[in-house]
Design a protein around this motif. Structure first.
Motif, mmCIF file in Angstrom:
data_model
loop_
_atom_site.group_PDB
_atom_site.id
_atom_site.type_symbol
_atom_site.label_atom_id
_atom_site.label_comp_id
_atom_site.label_asym_id
_atom_site.label_seq_id
_atom_site.Cartn_x
_atom_site.Cartn_y
_atom_site.Cartn_z
ATOM 1 N N PRO A 68 -39.051 11.779 1.627
ATOM 2 C CA PRO A 68 -40.185 11.547 0.677
ATOM 3 C C PRO A 68 -40.268 12.730 -0.127
ATOM 4 N N GLU A 69 -39.853 14.193 0.198
ATOM 5 C CA GLU A 69 -39.898 15.374 -0.556
ATOM 6 C C GLU A 69 -39.371 15.379 -2.104
ATOM 7 N N PHE A 70 -38.548 14.519 -2.156
ATOM 8 C CA PHE A 70 -37.858 14.000 -3.599
ATOM 9 C C PHE A 70 -39.192 12.990 -4.288
ATOM 10 N N THR A 71 -39.717 13.444 -5.355
ATOM 11 C CA THR A 71 -40.854 12.785 -5.914
ATOM 12 C C THR A 71 -40.340 12.168 -7.286
ATOM 13 N N GLY A 72 -39.207 12.679 -7.719
ATOM 14 C CA GLY A 72 -38.659 12.075 -9.034
ATOM 15 C C GLY A 72 -37.154 12.534 -9.181
ATOM 16 N N PHE A 73 -36.712 12.110 -10.163
ATOM 17 C CA PHE A 73 -35.201 12.150 -10.690
ATOM 18 C C PHE A 73 -35.070 12.263 -11.970
ATOM 19 N N VAL A 74 -34.447 13.309 -12.599
ATOM 20 C CA VAL A 74 -34.238 13.361 -13.952
ATOM 21 C C VAL A 74 -32.683 12.694 -14.325
ATOM 22 N N LEU A 75 -32.678 11.368 -14.717
ATOM 23 C CA LEU A 75 -31.755 10.822 -14.994
ATOM 24 C C LEU A 75 -31.040 10.396 -16.424
ATOM 25 N N ASN A 76 -29.969 10.436 -16.989
ATOM 26 C CA ASN A 76 -29.618 9.761 -18.322
ATOM 27 C C ASN A 76 -29.159 8.353 -17.716
ATOM 28 N N SER A 77 -29.580 7.533 -18.251
ATOM 29 C CA SER A 77 -29.193 6.056 -18.127
ATOM 30 C C SER A 77 -28.333 5.590 -19.442
ATOM 31 N N THR A 78 -27.228 4.979 -19.528
ATOM 32 C CA THR A 78 -26.665 4.547 -20.766
ATOM 33 C C THR A 78 -26.333 3.093 -20.391
ATOM 34 N N VAL A 79 -26.457 2.178 -21.207
ATOM 35 C CA VAL A 79 -25.865 1.005 -21.315
ATOM 36 C C VAL A 79 -24.899 0.814 -22.233
ATOM 37 N N THR A 80 -23.866 0.131 -22.084
ATOM 38 C CA THR A 80 -22.445 -0.183 -22.682
ATOM 39 C C THR A 80 -22.051 -1.460 -22.471
ATOM 40 N N ASN A 81 -20.981 -1.906 -23.432
ATOM 41 C CA ASN A 81 -20.383 -3.317 -23.295
ATOM 42 C C ASN A 81 -21.547 -4.397 -22.906
ATOM 43 N N THR A 82 -22.435 -4.169 -23.885
ATOM 44 C CA THR A 82 -23.544 -5.058 -23.815
ATOM 45 C C THR A 82 -23.251 -6.421 -24.556
ATOM 46 N N GLN A 83 -23.670 -7.574 -23.950
ATOM 47 C CA GLN A 83 -23.309 -8.832 -24.333
ATOM 48 C C GLN A 83 -24.305 -9.482 -25.230
ATOM 49 N N ALA A 84 -25.437 -8.975 -25.202
ATOM 50 C CA ALA A 84 -26.644 -9.726 -25.639
ATOM 51 C C ALA A 84 -27.719 -8.675 -26.073
ATOM 52 N N ASP A 85 -28.590 -9.002 -26.759
ATOM 53 C CA ASP A 85 -29.822 -8.122 -27.032
ATOM 54 C C ASP A 85 -30.760 -8.011 -25.921
ATOM 55 N N GLY A 86 -31.365 -6.776 -25.854
ATOM 56 C CA GLY A 86 -32.299 -6.790 -24.614
ATOM 57 C C GLY A 86 -32.718 -5.439 -24.477
ATOM 58 N N HIS A 87 -33.210 -5.060 -23.310
ATOM 59 C CA HIS A 87 -33.637 -3.664 -22.940
ATOM 60 C C HIS A 87 -33.629 -3.324 -21.455
ATOM 61 N N LEU A 88 -33.746 -2.115 -20.980
ATOM 62 C CA LEU A 88 -33.670 -1.559 -19.452
ATOM 63 C C LEU A 88 -34.824 -1.359 -19.212
ATOM 64 N N THR A 89 -35.280 -1.687 -17.874
ATOM 65 C CA THR A 89 -36.582 -1.031 -17.249
ATOM 66 C C THR A 89 -36.168 -0.679 -15.974
ATOM 67 N N VAL A 90 -36.602 0.832 -16.023
ATOM 68 C CA VAL A 90 -36.135 1.651 -14.634
ATOM 69 C C VAL A 90 -37.538 1.873 -13.909
ATOM 70 N N PHE A 91 -37.558 1.455 -12.589
ATOM 71 C CA PHE A 91 -38.629 1.457 -11.753
ATOM 72 C C PHE A 91 -38.588 1.332 -10.464
ATOM 73 N N PRO A 92 -39.494 1.977 -9.320
ATOM 74 C CA PRO A 92 -39.299 2.123 -8.071
ATOM 75 C C PRO A 92 -39.246 0.613 -7.346
ATOM 76 N N ASP A 93 -38.069 0.334 -6.373
ATOM 77 C CA ASP A 93 -38.178 -0.673 -5.702
ATOM 78 C C ASP A 93 -39.146 -0.716 -4.472
ATOM 79 N N PRO A 94 -39.585 -2.011 -4.441
ATOM 80 C CA PRO A 94 -40.530 -2.104 -3.454
ATOM 81 C C PRO A 94 -40.044 -2.718 -1.879
ATOM 82 N N ASN A 95 -38.559 -2.432 -2.096
ATOM 83 C CA ASN A 95 -37.932 -2.929 -0.809
ATOM 84 C C ASN A 95 -37.652 -1.591 -0.170
ATOM 85 N N SER A 96 -37.411 -1.752 1.314
ATOM 86 C CA SER A 96 -36.842 -0.488 1.983
ATOM 87 C C SER A 96 -35.191 -0.710 1.995
#
Length: 556
Positions: free
Chosen positions: A463-491
């Motif tokens: 839990p001491e890790f409170t955030g991550f600085v990431l570069n997210s890239t999408v490629t080979n995209t087959q249709a228009d859209g968007h990416l959403t990054v968020f915390p997962d509710p599951n363990s």
């Protein structure tokens, strides 16, 4: 100084990728005629090769050998003369220190002595010390957490029962850094010679950006938030790699481009010891490059980071957070950030994801503090009818407001999502040598399906890790859209035993694309209470995802 000490606390990062392997979870895979249900497909994210791939200069080791220790004698020993002085002529102590978290260090001592047991005192340089009685020769380890970020001199003293002692010391710095807003100000423009000689950066070429000591930026900064823009690539596709000047060039990317495309991306980049950041053009096109600074990180108690959301603050299509309707050309509007989405009063800057959609002409957006005139910089460049997003870190005024300028002749819709804020207190940032965490292209059938997601357990059990600085890239995209990054509710245990619940995607977006595009965006990702981050493919077709790690936030 021994650079690139392996990050001990990062062992959890690697382990979580292996044990909870970033599965691509596909929706709608039920049998014919049955209700669609989520099912886990075993598509592991590519883990780091070893702990050596996740190394940070912030965790470098400083060392003073035993030969540098200073011998001392008590008054009683001195009174006995030369005989006493030779009773323990091997007595010496070496000392080394390195960071083990944003605020904590580990001191290692190496003791030589003809006499044992010995007494050891470690003075941590912050007004506190630890005493250890009855220690032996050889290596010993001692951990300490500092209350504040900064530089400290650690002094160790070993003494024997005859009144003789040996002392040694090293000066170290905490690995964590905090944020100071700056600008936004342009530091580099290869079109007119700002910050570097005028001229396009050729394929395989490189330019440098001076950070530390530039204008009001102090020496000794550890990382910088830069908005990088590739202008008018001529000749093909490629990407730009931003990295500290004193490290080898990594196999990661910060901005991807295609011929004729002007594209921005925010980057948080470690700064080299000489104060510079390198920008390498890996591709087939010559390009012009712009670099606008939003702020810098230093080993001082400035503003720490707190993640929120992601939460939507503005959507001109719906009248959320501002007037409903497209923003006219060369018009700005105010956004109140504090008092909304969990953002308190007194913040110095906010971390946003800003999207333009349905613009009626080419142009750019500029985001700036609410009490200032619009600066001559850009945060987001767009073409007519394009939907595109970019991460933004922007200072707020005293009332918590920012301004958004539509720098175009035509009108545009604008969306603003908040992901975090900077304020006194908060978490400290630890810059990381860039490393690729996941690339679904490396796994057969590994692309993320329509309305499916990739999950990555980057902070599981830590839990001491409170955030991550990431570069997210999408490629080979087959249709228009968007990416959403968020915390997962599951363990992670729920994924292991198959009892996970299908997450609810928040009404926010991280990056947008049209079919066939390769699009990057920086994301300051919140691992949530379970330490797991989801990357959701909100499109009508499959897409490959690439995730690079550039740093992380820690609260201790």
């Amino acid at each position: 100084m021994l650079s690139h000490r392996h990050i001990i606390v990062a062992a959890t990062v690697v382990t979580s990728l292996v044990v909870g392997p970033g599965l691509a979870v596909a929706a709608g895979t039920g049998t014919e005629g049955a209700p669609a249900h989520p099912a886990a497909g075993a598509v592991p994210a590519k883990p780091a090769k070893s702990l050596g791939d996740i190394a940070s200069s912030a965790f470098g080791t400083v060392r003073s050998p035993a030969e540098a220790s200073v011998r001392q004698q008590s008054k009683a020993a001195k009174a006995q003369g030369a005989a006493a002085a030779t009773t323990n002529d091997t007595l010496a102590v070496g000392v080394g220190a390195f960071g083990i978290s944003a605020y904590s260090v580990r001191a290692i001592t190496w003791i030589n002595s003809d006499i044992a047991p010995l007494d050891l005192v470690v003075d941590w340089g912050d007004g506190t010390s630890d005493r250890y009685n009855g220690v032996g020769t050889g290596q010993n380890e001692h951990d300490h957490a500092y209350a504040g970020l900064g530089q400290y001199t650690i002094t160790v003293t070993v003494s024997d029962g005859n009144g003789e002692a040996s002392t040694n010391s090293v000066t170290t710095a905490t690995a964590g850094s905090k944020f100071t807003p700056y600008g936004p100000t342009r530091l580099l423009d290869t079109r007119d010679g700002t910050g570097a000689p005028a001229g396009r950066v050729q394929p395989g070429g490189e330019t440098r950006v001076k950070i530390a000591g530039n204008g009001g930026i102090p020496e000794g900064v550890t990382a910088v938030a830069l908005n990088l823009t590739v202008v008018d690539p001529a000749g093909g596709a490629g990407h730009i790699i931003a990295y500290p000047s004193d490290e080898g060039r990594p196999e990661t990317s910060n901005v991807n481009y295609t011929a004729g495309q002007t594209v921005p991306n925010l980057a948080i980049v470690p700064v080299g010891a000489d104060g510079y950041v390198n920008l390498f053009n890996r591709g087939g096109a010559s390009v012009d490059l712009l670099a606008d600074i939003a702020g810098y990180f230093s080993q001082s108690e400035a503003a720490g980071y707190t993640a929120v959301g992601p939460t939507r603050l503005v959507d001109t299509r719906e009248g959320l957070g501002t007037d409903r309707g497209q923003v006219p050309g060369w018009t700005s509007f105010a956004v109140q950030t504090t008092g909304r989405a969990g953002i308190p009063a007194g913040v110095s800057a906010v971390a946003l994801n800003v999207t333009v959609t349905d613009p009626h002409s080419d142009g750019h957006l500029t985001v700036y503090p609410g009490d200032r005139q619009a600066p001559s910089v850009s945060n987001l460049n767009f073409r007519r009818w394009q939907t595109i997003a970019n991460s933004v870190i922007v200072p707020v005024d005293a009332s918590g407001r920012i301004q958004v300028l539509n720098g175009a002749q035509g009108s545009s819709d604008v969306i603003v999502d908040v992901v975090g804020y900077y304020k006194a207190g908060g978490s400290a940032y630890v810059p990381n040598s860039p490393v690729r965490l996941a690339d679904t292209r490396d796994v057969e059938g590994g692309s993320v399906s329509s309305q499916g997601y990739l999950y990555m357990g980057l902070g599981v059990g830590s839990p001491e890790f409170t955030g991550f600085v990431l570069n997210s890239t999408v490629t080979n995209t087959q249709a228009d859209g968007h990416l959403t990054v968020f915390p997962d509710p599951n363990s992670i245990d729920r994924y292991r035993d198959g009892t996970y619940a299908w997450p609810t995607k928040p009404n926010a977006s991280t990056l947008n694309w049209t079919a066939g595009e390769t699009v990057p965006n920086l994301v300051q990702a919140d691992p949530g209470r379970n330490g797991i981050i989801d990357f959701w493919n909100a499109s009508g077709g499959n897409a490959d995802m690439v995730v690079d790690l550039f740093g992380f936030y820690m609260d201790r």
